[in-house]
Write a protein that holds these residues in place. Sequence first.
Motif, short mmCIF file in Angstrom:
data_model
loop_
_atom_site.label_atom_id
_atom_site.label_comp_id
_atom_site.label_asym_id
_atom_site.label_seq_id
_atom_site.Cartn_x
_atom_site.Cartn_y
_atom_site.Cartn_z
N PRO A 174 24.67 37.99 31.58
CA PRO A 174 24.66 37.47 32.95
C PRO A 174 24.81 35.95 32.98
CG PRO A 174 22.43 38.00 32.28
CD PRO A 174 23.33 38.43 31.14
N MET A 175 25.17 35.46 34.15
CA MET A 175 25.25 34.02 34.36
C MET A 175 23.86 33.45 34.58
SD MET A 175 28.47 33.96 36.98
CE MET A 175 27.96 35.46 37.82
N THR A 176 23.74 32.16 34.44
CA THR A 176 22.54 31.45 34.85
C THR A 176 22.91 30.54 36.02
OG1 THR A 176 22.93 29.61 33.30
CG2 THR A 176 21.62 31.47 32.51
N GLY A 177 21.95 30.31 36.91
CA GLY A 177 22.16 29.40 38.03
C GLY A 177 23.10 29.93 39.08
N TYR A 178 23.27 31.26 39.18
CA TYR A 178 24.22 31.83 40.14
C TYR A 178 23.51 32.54 41.27
CZ TYR A 178 27.86 34.84 42.10
OH TYR A 178 28.72 35.49 42.96
N ARG A 179 23.99 32.33 42.48
CA ARG A 179 23.62 33.10 43.66
C ARG A 179 24.90 33.64 44.27
NH1 ARG A 179 22.17 28.35 45.09
NH2 ARG A 179 23.36 28.60 47.03
N ARG A 180 24.86 34.85 44.78
CA ARG A 180 26.10 35.46 45.25
C ARG A 180 26.65 34.80 46.52
NH1 ARG A 180 25.77 40.22 44.16
NH2 ARG A 180 23.71 40.22 43.22
N ASP A 181 25.82 33.99 47.21
CA ASP A 181 26.31 33.33 48.42
C ASP A 181 26.76 31.90 48.16
OD1 ASP A 181 23.83 32.26 47.89
OD2 ASP A 181 23.12 32.33 49.97
N MET A 182 26.74 31.47 46.90
CA MET A 182 27.10 30.08 46.62
C MET A 182 28.63 29.93 46.58
SD MET A 182 26.12 29.89 42.53
CE MET A 182 26.26 28.12 42.47
N PRO A 183 29.15 28.83 47.12
CA PRO A 183 30.60 28.59 47.01
C PRO A 183 30.98 28.35 45.56
CG PRO A 183 29.48 26.66 47.90
CD PRO A 183 28.45 27.74 47.82
N TYR A 184 32.14 28.86 45.19
CA TYR A 184 32.58 28.69 43.80
C TYR A 184 34.09 28.48 43.79
CZ TYR A 184 33.54 29.65 38.87
OH TYR A 184 33.97 29.55 37.56
N ALA A 185 34.52 27.31 43.33
CA ALA A 185 35.94 27.00 43.21
C ALA A 185 36.41 27.41 41.82
CB ALA A 185 36.17 25.51 43.44
N LEU A 186 37.34 28.35 41.76
CA LEU A 186 37.82 28.83 40.47
C LEU A 186 38.56 27.72 39.74
CD1 LEU A 186 37.07 31.47 41.87
CD2 LEU A 186 39.09 32.51 40.86
N PRO A 187 38.28 27.54 38.44
CA PRO A 187 38.94 26.47 37.68
C PRO A 187 40.41 26.75 37.39
CG PRO A 187 37.50 27.76 36.25
CD PRO A 187 37.25 28.22 37.64
N VAL A 188 40.84 28.01 37.47
CA VAL A 188 42.22 28.38 37.24
C VAL A 188 42.55 29.53 38.18
CG1 VAL A 188 41.57 29.96 35.38
CG2 VAL A 188 43.91 29.11 35.48
N LYS A 189 43.78 29.58 38.68
CA LYS A 189 44.11 30.65 39.63
C LYS A 189 44.06 32.00 38.92
CE LYS A 189 49.12 29.82 39.27
NZ LYS A 189 50.33 29.44 40.04
N PRO A 190 43.45 33.01 39.55
CA PRO A 190 43.25 34.29 38.88
C PRO A 190 44.50 35.13 38.77
CG PRO A 190 42.40 34.38 41.11
CD PRO A 190 42.81 32.96 40.87
N SER A 191 45.50 34.86 39.58
CA SER A 191 46.80 35.53 39.49
C SER A 191 47.83 34.64 40.17
CB SER A 191 46.75 36.92 40.14
OG SER A 191 46.30 36.85 41.47
N PRO A 192 49.12 34.88 39.92
CA PRO A 192 50.15 33.93 40.39
C PRO A 192 50.17 33.70 41.88
CG PRO A 192 51.07 35.41 38.74
CD PRO A 192 49.71 35.94 39.06
N ASN A 193 49.77 34.70 42.69
CA ASN A 193 49.87 34.55 44.13
C ASN A 193 48.54 34.33 44.83
OD1 ASN A 193 52.82 34.93 44.89
ND2 ASN A 193 52.49 36.66 43.52
N LEU A 194 47.52 33.96 44.05
CA LEU A 194 46.26 33.48 44.63
C LEU A 194 46.02 32.07 44.10
CD1 LEU A 194 43.88 36.61 44.52
CD2 LEU A 194 45.22 35.72 46.45
N PRO A 195 46.72 31.09 44.66
CA PRO A 195 46.75 29.76 44.05
C PRO A 195 45.53 28.89 44.32
CG PRO A 195 48.13 29.79 46.01
CD PRO A 195 47.67 31.19 45.80
N ASN A 196 44.70 29.25 45.31
CA ASN A 196 43.58 28.36 45.65
C ASN A 196 42.48 29.14 46.38
OD1 ASN A 196 44.51 28.65 48.36
ND2 ASN A 196 45.90 26.91 48.07
N ALA A 197 41.41 28.44 46.72
CA ALA A 197 40.26 29.09 47.34
C ALA A 197 40.60 29.68 48.70
CB ALA A 197 39.12 28.07 47.47
N GLN A 198 41.49 29.04 49.45
CA GLN A 198 41.86 29.56 50.77
C GLN A 198 42.57 30.90 50.64
OE1 GLN A 198 40.82 28.51 53.53
NE2 GLN A 198 42.22 28.95 55.20
N ALA A 199 43.47 31.01 49.68
CA ALA A 199 44.18 32.28 49.46
C ALA A 199 43.20 33.38 49.05
CB ALA A 199 45.25 32.10 48.40
#
Length: 383
Positions: free
Chosen positions: A216-241
């Motif tokens: 498991p992670m440490t310091g995580y809450r499921r309601d916390m904002p999290y900006a992904l460090p790399v796009k998870p797939s080619p057509n999800l380029p950012n947090a808004q997508a």
Amino acid sequence: MRCISLLLLCFVVKLSAAQPQLETGAEQLQRYLPLLAGKRVGLLVNQTSLIAEQHLVDVLLANQVNVVSIFAPEHGFRGDHDAGARVNSGSDSKTGLPLWSLYGANKQPSATQMQQLDVVIFDIQDVGVRYYTYISSMHYMLQAAADHGVAMLVLDRPNPNGAFVDGPLLDLKFQSFVGMHPIPLLHGMTVGELAQMIRGERWINNADKLQLTVVPMTGYRRDMPYALPVKPSPNLPNAQAIALYPSLGFFEATPLSVGRGTAFAFQVIGYDKFGPAGFRFTPVSTPGAALTPPLMDKTLYGADLRTVAVNGLDLQYLLRWHALFKQHNEVFFTAPAFMDKLAGTDSLRLQIEQGLTEAEIRASWQPALTQFKQLRQPYLLYP
């Protein structure tokens, strides 16, 4: 004033100490490297499997772990394949390790591939939406591990949509690779929690034989904002997508474009024949992301959602465009069977076609959502 400043400083220090820094499962090497000593290890990973700026494969090899093979999900090991594009097996150009595709002719590893392993690690960044297929690949690997007596190690990562439990539950009559489990569209769980639920609810065969460990992670809450460090797939380029994806994914079953073939995929909606006149865009062929996007090379009229506030699943986009298509006597759900697979049920499509309001549709989900929240409770790892 000096006393007040000191009190404030003490408060800030205490607050910081009470809120530990987020640490993913993969970053906690001390917790899982001992489990890999002397073992033959397989990896189900992609471009998101990072520890700082190093790939998990490289970190494990540097720590003398016997990595035997790599398994690749949709979009490939490097994350450079378009949605639905066949991923071929081969070898990793950097390490020379065998690279087996789990998104092509085979969704599940073969018996021969599994017999070469003692442990399989799953470390992929998910986005918390049922029809995002990384959790389907995890399901098949969990099944293979249970069938062949191979231990499964899931290194947990945040769910960027983790604050939401919403949408229709999947009816198993509509089970497919874009929806394998009787969970809501937005399930609010991490991959580690979901892996525990898949085993605990026996959604795989031989579940009792599965040797599953979640780091498991440490310091995580499921309601916390999290900006992904790399796009998870080619057509999800950012947090808004990623935030809009639960609402706009359904448009893949319609003739509209959600921006594939642009720099703002899953942040716009458009059509070539009619639509709002204030915004235009043109999808173009984009190798590695959208080779032949819907409505390619056409000027589309629609909505720019790049700056709108997003709060989970929003049905208004579907309802508004369905009403517009009805006004123009055009068919909206041109792929109704695929819509039902994405929704996990035919009820959502039928409710929209019958003219139900968003409030009426949402009300129909509530009993099942309440039951699901109770069912998932024993498997949750985070507040």
